[in-house]
Design a protein around this motif. Sequence first.
Motif, PDB file in Angstrom:
ATOM      1  N   MET A   1       0.852  -1.203   0.000  1.00  0.00           N
ATOM      2  CA  MET A   1       0.000   0.000   0.000  1.00  0.00           C
ATOM      3  C   MET A   1       0.882   1.246   0.000  1.00  0.00           C
ATOM      4  SD  MET A   1      -2.804   1.135   2.862  1.00  0.00           S
ATOM      5  CE  MET A   1      -3.601  -0.466   2.753  1.00  0.00           C
ATOM      6  N   PRO A   2       0.775   2.128  -0.995  1.00  0.00           N
ATOM      7  CA  PRO A   2       1.627   3.322  -1.030  1.00  0.00           C
ATOM      8  C   PRO A   2       1.289   4.285   0.103  1.00  0.00           C
ATOM      9  CG  PRO A   2      -0.078   3.421  -2.727  1.00  0.00           C
ATOM     10  CD  PRO A   2      -0.155   2.047  -2.135  1.00  0.00           C
ATOM     11  N   ASP A   3       2.292   5.066   0.510  1.00  0.00           N
ATOM     12  CA  ASP A   3       2.058   6.072   1.541  1.00  0.00           C
ATOM     13  C   ASP A   3       1.115   7.151   1.011  1.00  0.00           C
ATOM     14  OD1 ASP A   3       3.788   4.797   3.273  1.00  0.00           O
ATOM     15  OD2 ASP A   3       5.522   5.968   2.633  1.00  0.00           O
ATOM     16  N   PRO A   4       0.254   7.682   1.882  1.00  0.00           N
ATOM     17  CA  PRO A   4      -0.645   8.752   1.422  1.00  0.00           C
ATOM     18  C   PRO A   4       0.108  10.060   1.223  1.00  0.00           C
ATOM     19  CG  PRO A   4      -0.889   8.432   3.783  1.00  0.00           C
ATOM     20  CD  PRO A   4       0.028   7.345   3.297  1.00  0.00           C
ATOM     21  N   VAL A   5      -0.505  10.951   0.464  1.00  0.00           N
ATOM     22  CA  VAL A   5      -0.007  12.324   0.332  1.00  0.00           C
ATOM     23  C   VAL A   5      -0.440  13.096   1.581  1.00  0.00           C
ATOM     24  CG1 VAL A   5      -0.236  14.467  -0.973  1.00  0.00           C
ATOM     25  CG2 VAL A   5      -0.081  12.270  -2.186  1.00  0.00           C
ATOM     26  N   TRP A   6       0.509  13.777   2.209  1.00  0.00           N
ATOM     27  CA  TRP A   6       0.208  14.572   3.398  1.00  0.00           C
ATOM     28  C   TRP A   6       0.057  16.040   3.003  1.00  0.00           C
ATOM     29  CZ3 TRP A   6      -0.512  12.539   8.282  1.00  0.00           C
ATOM     30  CH2 TRP A   6      -0.202  11.187   8.430  1.00  0.00           C
ATOM     31  N   ILE A   7      -1.072  16.640   3.371  1.00  0.00           N
ATOM     32  CA  ILE A   7      -1.370  18.034   3.007  1.00  0.00           C
ATOM     33  C   ILE A   7      -1.512  18.846   4.291  1.00  0.00           C
ATOM     34  CG2 ILE A   7      -2.926  19.551   1.750  1.00  0.00           C
ATOM     35  CD1 ILE A   7      -3.968  17.023   0.297  1.00  0.00           C
ATOM     36  N   SER A   8      -0.771  19.925   4.386  1.00  0.00           N
ATOM     37  CA  SER A   8      -0.838  20.780   5.569  1.00  0.00           C
ATOM     38  C   SER A   8      -2.019  21.742   5.457  1.00  0.00           C
ATOM     39  CB  SER A   8       0.468  21.565   5.718  1.00  0.00           C
ATOM     40  OG  SER A   8       0.421  22.376   6.881  1.00  0.00           O
ATOM     41  N   HIS A   9      -2.917  21.666   6.428  1.00  0.00           N
ATOM     42  CA  HIS A   9      -4.154  22.441   6.436  1.00  0.00           C
ATOM     43  C   HIS A   9      -3.896  23.852   6.962  1.00  0.00           C
ATOM     44  CE1 HIS A   9      -8.278  23.315   8.271  1.00  0.00           C
ATOM     45  NE2 HIS A   9      -8.508  23.207   6.972  1.00  0.00           N
ATOM     46  N   ARG A  10      -3.877  24.824   6.054  1.00  0.00           N
ATOM     47  CA  ARG A  10      -3.638  26.236   6.384  1.00  0.00           C
ATOM     48  C   ARG A  10      -2.232  26.487   6.942  1.00  0.00           C
ATOM     49  NH1 ARG A  10      -9.047  27.220   9.985  1.00  0.00           N
ATOM     50  NH2 ARG A  10     -10.422  25.867   8.771  1.00  0.00           N
ATOM     51  N   ALA A 224      -6.969   6.454   9.537  1.00  0.00           N
ATOM     52  CA  ALA A 224      -6.776   6.836   8.148  1.00  0.00           C
ATOM     53  C   ALA A 224      -5.739   5.949   7.468  1.00  0.00           C
ATOM     54  CB  ALA A 224      -6.358   8.298   8.066  1.00  0.00           C
ATOM     55  N   LEU A 225      -4.626   5.708   8.145  1.00  0.00           N
ATOM     56  CA  LEU A 225      -3.563   4.899   7.563  1.00  0.00           C
ATOM     57  C   LEU A 225      -4.001   3.444   7.418  1.00  0.00           C
ATOM     58  CD1 LEU A 225      -0.481   6.419   9.429  1.00  0.00           C
ATOM     59  CD2 LEU A 225      -1.358   6.975   7.154  1.00  0.00           C
ATOM     60  N   GLN A 226      -4.678   2.925   8.428  1.00  0.00           N
ATOM     61  CA  GLN A 226      -5.158   1.542   8.362  1.00  0.00           C
ATOM     62  C   GLN A 226      -6.194   1.363   7.255  1.00  0.00           C
ATOM     63  OE1 GLN A 226      -6.609   0.882  12.331  1.00  0.00           O
ATOM     64  NE2 GLN A 226      -4.567   0.855  13.233  1.00  0.00           N
ATOM     65  N   ALA A 227      -6.970   2.395   7.002  1.00  0.00           N
ATOM     66  CA  ALA A 227      -8.020   2.304   5.982  1.00  0.00           C
ATOM     67  C   ALA A 227      -7.450   2.407   4.572  1.00  0.00           C
ATOM     68  CB  ALA A 227      -9.056   3.401   6.207  1.00  0.00           C
ATOM     69  N   GLY A 228      -6.201   2.877   4.436  1.00  0.00           N
ATOM     70  CA  GLY A 228      -5.591   2.975   3.117  1.00  0.00           C
ATOM     71  C   GLY A 228      -6.008   4.188   2.319  1.00  0.00           C
ATOM     72  N   VAL A 229      -6.206   5.320   3.005  1.00  0.00           N
ATOM     73  CA  VAL A 229      -6.601   6.534   2.288  1.00  0.00           C
ATOM     74  C   VAL A 229      -5.487   6.986   1.340  1.00  0.00           C
ATOM     75  CG1 VAL A 229      -8.117   7.280   4.164  1.00  0.00           C
ATOM     76  CG2 VAL A 229      -5.751   8.096   4.082  1.00  0.00           C
ATOM     77  N   ASP A 230      -5.859   7.782   0.368  1.00  0.00           N
ATOM     78  CA  ASP A 230      -4.901   8.282  -0.614  1.00  0.00           C
ATOM     79  C   ASP A 230      -4.202   9.555  -0.142  1.00  0.00           C
ATOM     80  OD1 ASP A 230      -5.590   6.430  -3.005  1.00  0.00           O
ATOM     81  OD2 ASP A 230      -7.536   7.219  -2.341  1.00  0.00           O
ATOM     82  N   GLU A 231      -4.902  10.347   0.676  1.00  0.00           N
ATOM     83  CA  GLU A 231      -4.359  11.624   1.123  1.00  0.00           C
ATOM     84  C   GLU A 231      -4.841  11.904   2.544  1.00  0.00           C
ATOM     85  OE1 GLU A 231      -4.579  14.832  -1.843  1.00  0.00           O
ATOM     86  OE2 GLU A 231      -5.604  13.420  -3.155  1.00  0.00           O
ATOM     87  N   VAL A 232      -4.048  12.702   3.263  1.00  0.00           N
ATOM     88  CA  VAL A 232      -4.420  13.125   4.614  1.00  0.00           C
ATOM     89  C   VAL A 232      -4.271  14.639   4.699  1.00  0.00           C
ATOM     90  CG1 VAL A 232      -3.966  12.912   7.085  1.00  0.00           C
ATOM     91  CG2 VAL A 232      -3.576  10.935   5.581  1.00  0.00           C
ATOM     92  N   LEU A 233      -5.352  15.312   5.019  1.00  0.00           N
ATOM     93  CA  LEU A 233      -5.334  16.759   5.274  1.00  0.00           C
ATOM     94  C   LEU A 233      -5.311  16.953   6.777  1.00  0.00           C
ATOM     95  CD1 LEU A 233      -5.612  19.679   4.102  1.00  0.00           C
ATOM     96  CD2 LEU A 233      -8.091  19.407   4.391  1.00  0.00           C
ATOM     97  N   THR A 234      -4.273  17.625   7.296  1.00  0.00           N
ATOM     98  CA  THR A 234      -4.087  17.654   8.748  1.00  0.00           C
ATOM     99  C   THR A 234      -3.571  18.993   9.225  1.00  0.00           C
ATOM    100  OG1 THR A 234      -2.923  16.588  10.606  1.00  0.00           O
ATOM    101  CG2 THR A 234      -1.777  16.658   8.487  1.00  0.00           C
ATOM    102  N   ASN A 235      -3.874  19.292  10.490  1.00  0.00           N
ATOM    103  CA  ASN A 235      -3.356  20.484  11.150  1.00  0.00           C
ATOM    104  C   ASN A 235      -2.009  20.223  11.829  1.00  0.00           C
ATOM    105  OD1 ASN A 235      -5.583  22.338  10.712  1.00  0.00           O
ATOM    106  ND2 ASN A 235      -6.754  21.080  12.122  1.00  0.00           N
ATOM    107  N   TYR A 236      -1.565  18.983  11.809  1.00  0.00           N
ATOM    108  CA  TYR A 236      -0.407  18.589  12.580  1.00  0.00           C
ATOM    109  C   TYR A 236       0.722  18.096  11.681  1.00  0.00           C
ATOM    110  CZ  TYR A 236      -4.180  18.856  15.910  1.00  0.00           C
ATOM    111  OH  TYR A 236      -5.254  19.304  16.629  1.00  0.00           O
TER     112      TYR A 236
END
Length: 239
Positions: A1-10, A224-236
């Motif tokens: 499973m490829p790593d998701p894209v991490w997006i910094s929220h604001r 999110a990681l266990q579910a295999g999402v494609d991207e994560v939008l996060t404040n952290y």
Amino acid sequence: MPDPVWISHRGLCEYATENTANAFRAALEAGFTHLETDLRITADNHLVLAHDESLSRVAGVPLKVTEANRKELEQVRLQGGEPLLFFDQWLEEFGDYNWVLDIKPEQGHRTLEALLQHWQGEGRALLNKRARFLFWDNAQQRLLLDRQPEIECMAPMPECRRAGLACVAGVPPLAGIRPGMTYSLPPQLRGVRLLKPQVVDRYQRRDGRVLAFLPETERETEWALQAGVDEVLTNYRPF
């Protein structure tokens, strides 16, 4: 499973006020490869990075962005002492990075008209190749796509809600998932976990992409990681 894209929220708001140059610099230093921000329009048609209609929350000033001109807004200082960031300033420093641009619906048509002006000039490369757009208003998304059909939009929030309800309920044929489209899905709703492998699989089997929308805790990020999402939008910071 490829790593998701991490997006910094604001931007990384642990160290600076949201949507400021310092917040985005901190996110890049923390290792983010994609960034997200919000666009609004001023009374004199300048684009500014601001989530709320009013500056009350981030600056303690009950001033609406759409009712103020640029000169007035340039005098405002946010909670950390930073100024508001205008689109031309943002483009100069951060235009070479990957972005999600959240078009706020209030005066959104005016926001788009101002944005389209940048398409004719220095913003063209970013807006065509490195930016994706998120809309809360379907009509505003159609307006942009009618003018610039080559740009990439994420699923507007009304579509995300419909797809989420259908996939969580186990009836993905009713979700209306479009191949290649990215759909936002929160970790949970009213205490019910949504980010489960079987739910995400229902999107992906129809060639949809899933963005984990703002996990707030380490546990939600693990979901999110266990579910295999494609991207994560996060404040952290990235997990």
